[in-house]
Design an enzyme around this catalytic site. Structure first.
Site, PDB file in Angstrom:
ATOM      1  CD  GLU A  99      -3.095  -1.078   2.118  1.00 39.10           C
ATOM      2  OE1 GLU A  99      -3.134  -0.129   2.915  1.00 39.10           O
ATOM      3  OE2 GLU A  99      -3.957  -1.959   2.071  1.00 39.10           O
ATOM      4  CD  GLU A 115      -4.128  -6.125   4.344  1.00 40.16           C
ATOM      5  OE1 GLU A 115      -5.019  -5.252   4.271  1.00 40.16           O
ATOM      6  OE2 GLU A 115      -3.005  -5.895   4.838  1.00 40.16           O
TER       7      GLU A 115
END
Ligand SMILES: *[C@@H]1O[C@H](CO)[C@@H](O)[C@H](O)[C@H]1NC(C)=O
Ligand SMILES: *[C@@H]1O[C@H](CO)[C@@H](O)[C@H](O)[C@H]1NC(C)=O
Length: 450
Positions: A157, A258
Site C-alpha cells: 500500500e 487481505e
C-alpha cells in the site's frame, strides 16, 4: 503419496532409534502464466494474515516458537495453506517456526519491509538507498532457505488514494526488480516477489498494469491487492464480479493479500467465490485479514494476555469456526481453473490525472548496493537500528530497461539498477480510511507502506 509414506516410515524409524529425524519435504510454489503451481498442480492461496499484537507490537512471530507453535495448531484446525507475516526480524533465526509450518503444509509470504527499513511514499527518492536494500536482501537471505517461503512483498500500500503517491511506484518497482535480481545473483531458488496494493478505484488498473509492464526483469512474479469491499454481501454487491472482468487477461497471478470486514458477522462467502469458476481464471485465492483479534476488530482468535504476553492462551472467537467451515465446504478446485498459461506483459499506463508517473524508466540500483549482488547482504539490522529512510546513498540515475538481467541468465549477477519502494509512517495504525467511496483500512502493512 507413496514417497511421502516412505519418508514418514523412515522418520518413524529414526525417531525410534533416537537419531536425527528426516523431515518430509514441501514443494516450493512456482508460477506459470497467471497462476501458481505446486509441481504440476495449480495452487490456490487459502490463508490468513498473521501478525499477533498487530503493527503496534511489531513482533516477529516466526522467531519465537512459544508464539508460533500454538498458532500453527490453530492453522491446522482451520485448514489454511498460507500465512502472511508483516513484521519479521532478519537478524533472528526462524528454523523452528518455519519447519513447524512446513510440517503442517503451510507456506509463508512475507513483507520485505518494516517500519524502519522502508520506502517513504511522501519522499521516495532518498529512501531508495543501499541501507534500505541491505535490509530487504537480508530478509531474503533469512527466509529463502526454507522451501515453504512462497515469496516476498516488495511493498504494501505504498501507493494510495493521494495521486502524489503514484510517484513512489517507480521505487517500489525498482525494489521488486532488485529483489528478483538479488535472488538470481545469489543462485537462490526462484522465490516469488510482488507488490501488495491498496484497492483504490482511481489507480487500481494503472497500478496493476505498471507492475506487469516493461522488460521481464522489471515485471513482478505476482500482483496482490487488499480488498475490503465484500462485507457479508455477495459476489455482485461487493463488485468482485466487475473486478474479475477488469483483470481478465492480466498477465500475472493475482490474489487478495487481505480481504476483510469488521462491520457484520461474517460467513466467509468470499471463499466460495474465490474457489469457484466465477473467479479462478483470474484469481488464485486470498488471505483473510486477519488471524488475531486486535483493536481494529478483524481477528478470529483472541490472545487473552494481549501484547503483554503474545505467547498467552488463544481463544477461538465465533468466526473461527465459520472460517474453518467455509474452507472445508469450499475446497480448492481440481483441474486448471481456466488459467491462462501464456500470460504476458502489457503496455505501461499512460500519465493522466490520477497516474502522474512521467517515465517508464526505473531508478538504477544505488552504487552502494551493487556489492550485495556478489558478496551477499550480510547481517540484517532486524527491526531495530537507525532505520534507512534518511541514510543517504540513494540512486542517482535511471537504469536501462533490462539492467536487472532477466531470468534467462539465472545466476548471473548483473550490475544493475535497483530501486526500492516502501514508505514511512508511524507503523501500524489501522485507522479507517476512505478510498474512493469504499471503506478501506490501512493494515500493518499499510503502516509500513505509509
Ligand atoms: C498528498 O500528498 C502530498 C505529498 O505528500 C501532500 O503535499 C498533499 O497535501 C496530499 N494531499 C492530500 C489531499 O492529502
Ligand atoms: C480477549 O480476552 C481478553 C482477556 O480475557 C478480554 O478482556 C477481551 O474481551 C477478549 N476479546 C474478545 C474479542 O473476546
Amino acid at each position: 503419496m507413496r514417497s511421502f509414506a516412505l519418508v514418514s516410515a523412515l522418520a518413524a524409524v529414526s525417531a525410534v532409534q533416537a537419531g536425527p529425524t528426516k523431515r518430509a519435504s514441501i514443494t516450493p510454489v512456482t508460477t506459470k502464466g497467471n497462476a501458481f503451481f505446486v509441481g504440476d498442480d495449480r495452487f490456490y492461496i487459502r490463508g490468513v494474515d498473521y501478525q499477533p499484537g498487530g503493527s503496534a507490537a511489531n513482533v516477529d512471530p516466526l522467531a519465537d516458537k512459544k508464539i508460533c507453535e500454538p498458532d500453527i495448531e490453530k492453522f491446522k484446525k482451520l485448514g489454511v495453506n498460507v500465512v502472511r507475516v508483516y513484521s519479521t526480524d532478519n537478524s533472528l533465526d526462524h528454523t523452528d517456526c518455519m519447519n513447524a509450518l512446513s510440517d503442517a503444509g503451510i507456506y509463508v509470504v512475507l513483507d520485505a519491509n518494516n517500519p524502519l527499513y522502508s520506502i517513504n511514499r511522501e519522499n521516495p527518492g532518498p529512501s531508495y538507498n543501499a541501507v534500505y536494500l541491505q535490509s530487504v536482501f537480508a530478509t531474503i537471505d533469512a527466509f529463502i532457505k526454507f522451501d515453504n517461503t512462497l515469496g516476498f512483498f516488495s511493498g504494501n500500500e505504498v501507493i494510495h488514494d493521494n495521486k502524489s503517491t503514484t510517484l513512489a511506484a517507480r521505487y517500489v518497482k525498482a525494489t521488486t526488480r532488485d529483489m528478483r535480481q538479488y535472488i538470481r545473483a545469489r543462485g537462490y531458488r526462484h522465490a516469488l516477489v510482488g507488490y501488495s496494493a491498496a484497492d483504490v478505484t482511481d489507480n487500481r488498473m494503472q497500478t496493476a498494469a505498471y507492475f506487469n509492464c516493461g522488460t521481464d526483469d522489471e515485471r513482478s512474479d505476482f500482483f496482490a491487492f487488499n480488498d475490503y469491499s465484500w462485507c457479508s454481501s455477495d459476489f455482485v454487491t461487493s463488485g468482485w464480479d466487475k473486478k474479475v472482468k477488469s483483470f481478465s487477461g492480466y498477465g500475472l497471478p493475482i490474489f487478495l493479500s487481505e480481504y476483510g470486514c469488521n462491520a457484520n458477522v461474517r460467513d466467509f462467502g468470499e471463499i466460495n467465490a474465490l474457489m469457484s469458476d466465477k473467479m479462478t481464471s483470474v484469481y488464485s485465492g486470498g488471505l483473510l485479514y486477519e488471524y488475531t483479534y486486535e483493536e481494529n476488530k478483524y481477528g478470529i482468535v483472541n490472545i487473552t494476555t494481549g501484547r503483554a504476553n503474545l505467547a498467552g492462551p488463544r481463544v477461538e472467537l465465533d468466526e473461527f469456526a465459520a472460517f474453518a467451515k467455509a474452507l472445508k465446504d469450499n475446497p480448492a478446485p481440481t483441474g486448471t481453473g481456466g488459467y491462462n498459461p501464456s500470460a504476458t506483459s502489457q503496455p505501461c499506463p499512460a500519465k493522466d490525472a490520477n497516474w502522474i508517473v512521467e517515465t517508464t524508466l526505473l531508478p538504477a540500483l544505488p552504487d552502494g548496493a551493487k556489492k550485495f549482488l556478489t558478496e551477499g547482504a550480510g547481517k540484517g539490522p532486524g527491526l531495530k537500528g537507525a532505520g534507512s529512510q534518511n541514510a543517504g546513498g540513494s540512486s542517482t540515475t535511471d537504469a536501462a530497461p533490462g539492467s536487472g538481467t532477466s531470468g534467462v541468465t539465472a545466476g548471473a549477477a548483473g550490475t544493475t539498477s535497483k530501486a526500492a519502494g516502501v514508505s514511512l509512517m508511524a507503523p501500524l495504525d489501522k485507522a479507517p480510511f476512505i478510498i474512493s467511496g469504499i471503506v478501506a483500512f490501512f493494515t500493518l502493512a499499510g503502516a509500513f507502506a505509509l
